[in-house]
Motif scaffolding. Structure first.
Motif, short mmCIF file in Angstrom:
data_model
loop_
_atom_site.label_atom_id
_atom_site.label_comp_id
_atom_site.label_asym_id
_atom_site.label_seq_id
_atom_site.Cartn_x
_atom_site.Cartn_y
_atom_site.Cartn_z
N GLU A 141 82.40 56.11 53.42
CA GLU A 141 81.41 55.14 52.96
C GLU A 141 80.16 55.82 52.40
O GLU A 141 79.48 55.29 51.52
N PHE A 142 79.86 57.02 52.91
CA PHE A 142 78.66 57.74 52.48
C PHE A 142 79.00 59.06 51.79
O PHE A 142 78.18 59.97 51.73
N ALA A 143 80.21 59.14 51.22
CA ALA A 143 80.66 60.37 50.58
C ALA A 143 79.86 60.72 49.33
O ALA A 143 79.88 61.86 48.88
N ASP A 144 79.16 59.74 48.76
CA ASP A 144 78.38 60.01 47.54
C ASP A 144 76.94 60.40 47.84
O ASP A 144 76.14 60.56 46.91
N MET A 145 76.60 60.58 49.11
CA MET A 145 75.25 61.04 49.43
C MET A 145 75.05 62.46 48.90
O MET A 145 76.00 63.27 48.91
N PRO A 146 73.87 62.81 48.41
CA PRO A 146 73.65 64.11 47.75
C PRO A 146 74.08 65.31 48.59
O PRO A 146 74.66 66.26 48.05
N ASP A 147 73.83 65.29 49.89
CA ASP A 147 74.20 66.45 50.71
C ASP A 147 75.71 66.57 50.86
O ASP A 147 76.26 67.68 50.90
N ALA A 148 76.41 65.42 50.94
CA ALA A 148 77.87 65.45 51.04
C ALA A 148 78.49 65.95 49.74
O ALA A 148 79.46 66.72 49.74
N VAL A 149 77.93 65.50 48.61
CA VAL A 149 78.40 65.96 47.30
C VAL A 149 78.15 67.47 47.16
O VAL A 149 79.01 68.22 46.69
N TRP A 150 76.97 67.92 47.58
CA TRP A 150 76.64 69.34 47.51
C TRP A 150 77.60 70.18 48.34
O TRP A 150 78.06 71.23 47.90
N LEU A 151 77.91 69.72 49.55
CA LEU A 151 78.81 70.47 50.43
C LEU A 151 80.20 70.59 49.82
O LEU A 151 80.81 71.67 49.83
N LYS A 152 80.70 69.50 49.24
CA LYS A 152 82.03 69.53 48.63
C LYS A 152 82.06 70.44 47.41
O LYS A 152 83.04 71.14 47.17
N ARG A 153 80.98 70.42 46.64
CA ARG A 153 80.92 71.26 45.43
C ARG A 153 80.69 72.74 45.78
O ARG A 153 81.26 73.62 45.14
N THR A 154 79.90 73.00 46.81
CA THR A 154 79.55 74.38 47.16
C THR A 154 80.66 75.10 47.91
O THR A 154 80.88 76.30 47.73
N LEU A 155 81.40 74.34 48.75
CA LEU A 155 82.52 74.92 49.50
C LEU A 155 83.78 74.10 49.21
O LEU A 155 84.32 73.40 50.08
N PRO A 156 84.27 74.20 47.97
CA PRO A 156 85.38 73.32 47.54
C PRO A 156 86.68 73.54 48.30
O PRO A 156 87.51 72.63 48.38
N ASN A 157 86.88 74.73 48.85
CA ASN A 157 88.14 75.03 49.54
C ASN A 157 88.04 74.87 51.05
O ASN A 157 88.98 75.20 51.78
N ALA A 158 86.92 74.37 51.52
CA ALA A 158 86.75 74.19 52.96
C ALA A 158 87.61 73.05 53.47
O ALA A 158 87.89 72.08 52.75
N GLU A 159 88.02 73.15 54.71
CA GLU A 159 88.81 72.10 55.36
C GLU A 159 87.86 71.14 56.08
O GLU A 159 86.97 71.57 56.82
N VAL A 160 88.02 69.85 55.84
CA VAL A 160 87.19 68.85 56.52
C VAL A 160 87.73 68.67 57.94
O VAL A 160 88.82 68.15 58.14
#
Length: 292
Positions: free
Chosen positions: A189-208
């Protein structure tokens, strides 16, 4: 309309049941019910919805509540003036904020306010819901999105920086990769928050490893070894189990705004609490007190 019936109305609105309201002001329950019906008849409006759990304000009742509280404030001010008594605020204030901001930032301010004004009851609501100021679901709202409603008076309170955190002893991952790294992030629901977007872009291969819309839960998961997490520095820096990781780039911070309905501008207890919030939390520049 008998103006003394407004006192009955305020007691029921604050206590939620006829019985509790009657005990509060020393009246019998039948008297309370009779005088409430008389007020509703005089106004031509139903002020409460009667439910199994108690009395809930209707839209009309919410509108009357704002005016009734101002009348109450003026009546108390007159009593103090005539009697020469010291100023003593009382009544209810309802605040809304995010979970971590309410716990970490507002709770100490509310405690200090309670020492100054012990007769004011402050309710702190902490969840992801956006409470409505016009519907009087909250008196003061703290949020990260600017207010756009024309009837709301608002101001920026402070800017909050964010950082990437890991459990103490964690090594910084390589920005742009994130392989073999587990992270804690926001839910869908909050995946588009700036910090969540930054984390996905900065560590694209990380496992959630896990998701949560609760920042304190994210901090606890991170401190327990559940994965790296992006947290507000005002939250992450106070946990000695966590360490901010320098990976050459930082997540975007967020501004926090405070707002209240313009009809509440002259409510003395709201002004007193907002002044204290600004004194304790606002950034040095642009500090201003609430003016009449």
């Amino acid at each position: 309309m008998d103006w003394s019936d407004l006192r009955i109305f305020l007691a029921i609105a604050r206590e939620g049941t006829l019985g509790a309201a009657a005990r509060k002001i020393g009246q019998t329950q039948p008297t309370m019910g009779r005088r409430l019906r008389a007020l509703e008849t005089a106004l031509g409006q139903t002020l409460f919805q009667r439910t199994a759990d108690g009395f809930v304000l209707t839209d009309e009742g919410t509108a009357v509540l704002r005016h009734a509280e101002r009348i109450e404030d003026e009546a108390l001010a007159l009593e103090r003036h005539v009697s020469g008594a010291e100023t003593q605020l009382d009544g209810l204030l309802r605040l809304s904020s995010s979970d971590w901001f309410g716990t970490v930032m507002l709770s100490p301010v509310i405690a200090a306010f309670g020492k100054r004004h012990p007769k004011v009851t402050v309710e702190l609501l902490t969840d992801a819901r956006l409470y409505s100021l016009p519907r009087r679901e909250a008196d003061l709202v703290f949020r990260i999105k600017p207010f756009s409603e024309p009837e709301v008076i608002s101001r920026k309170l402070l800017h909050i920086p964010y950082a990437l955190y890991g459990r103490k002893g964690s090594k910084p991952p390589r920005a742009g990769d994130g392989s073999a790294v587990r992270v804690v992030t926001m839910n869908a629901e909050f995946a588009d928050m700036p910090d969540a977007v930054w984390l996905k872009r900065t560590l694209p291969n990380a496992e959630v490893a896990s998701r949560s819309n609760n920042r304190q839960a994210q901090a606890e998961l991170c401190a327990s070894g559940g994965g790296l997490a992006v947290l507000p520095r005002l939250l992450g820096d106070r946990d000695r189990r966590l360490i901010a990781l320098d990976i050459g780039t930082t997540p975007p911070g967020r501004d926090t705004y405070v707002g209240y309905h313009r009809d509440m501008k002259r409510l003395a207890r709201l002004r007193a609490l907002l002044d204290l919030v600004i004194e304790r939390l606002a950034e040095p520049r642009g500090v201003a007190r609430v003016r009449a």
